[in-house]
Design an enzyme around this catalytic site. Sequence first.
Site, short mmCIF file in Angstrom:
data_model
loop_
_atom_site.label_atom_id
_atom_site.label_comp_id
_atom_site.label_asym_id
_atom_site.label_seq_id
_atom_site.Cartn_x
_atom_site.Cartn_y
_atom_site.Cartn_z
N GLU A 86 0.83 -1.20 0.00
CA GLU A 86 0.00 0.00 0.00
C GLU A 86 0.87 1.26 0.00
OE1 GLU A 86 -2.51 -3.33 0.75
OE2 GLU A 86 -0.58 -2.79 1.63
N ASP B 50 1.61 12.57 -15.27
CA ASP B 50 0.42 12.79 -16.09
C ASP B 50 0.07 14.26 -16.18
OD1 ASP B 50 -1.97 11.99 -17.57
OD2 ASP B 50 -3.05 12.59 -15.75
#
Length: 161
Positions: A114, A128
């Site tokens: 995680e 991005d």
Amino acid sequence: MSQLTHINAAGEAHMVDVSAKAETVREARAEAFVTMHSETLAMIIDGKHHKGDVFATARIAGIQAAKRTWELIPLCHPLLLSKVEVQLQAESEHNRVRIESLCRLTGKTGVEMEALTAASVAALTIYDMCKAVQKDMVIGPVRLLAKSGGNSGDFKVDTHD
């Protein structure tokens, strides 16, 4: 050397049965870096990106990713995380962003994946959001910094690497 826990005696991948394990407090920290041109980093720091606050978006993406790790990484258990923190820091002297994640829970299995997923997805989100101005950014290294709790004991990376 320890055995691979996700491989059974027949050599097949399987999800580890953690039902007999005791619940303990488990914590993991990971880091990732995104290296870029100084102009790209300045745009992020100055808040002049046309898509908005890059750090805030990456932080939220990292937190969401930690919560959904079990959907992304085969054989990971769905976990009831009690804390996910993602910190981002511009390191102008290295033309990069450092991302550090922390995950914590009380449970039967660790939170290393995680923490690694949170840091990785935060880095991917920065890429991005900034790819329109720079496509040759570099993500990495990504690594586990520390983990505590569980049968395998504690781990802390040698910071002299």
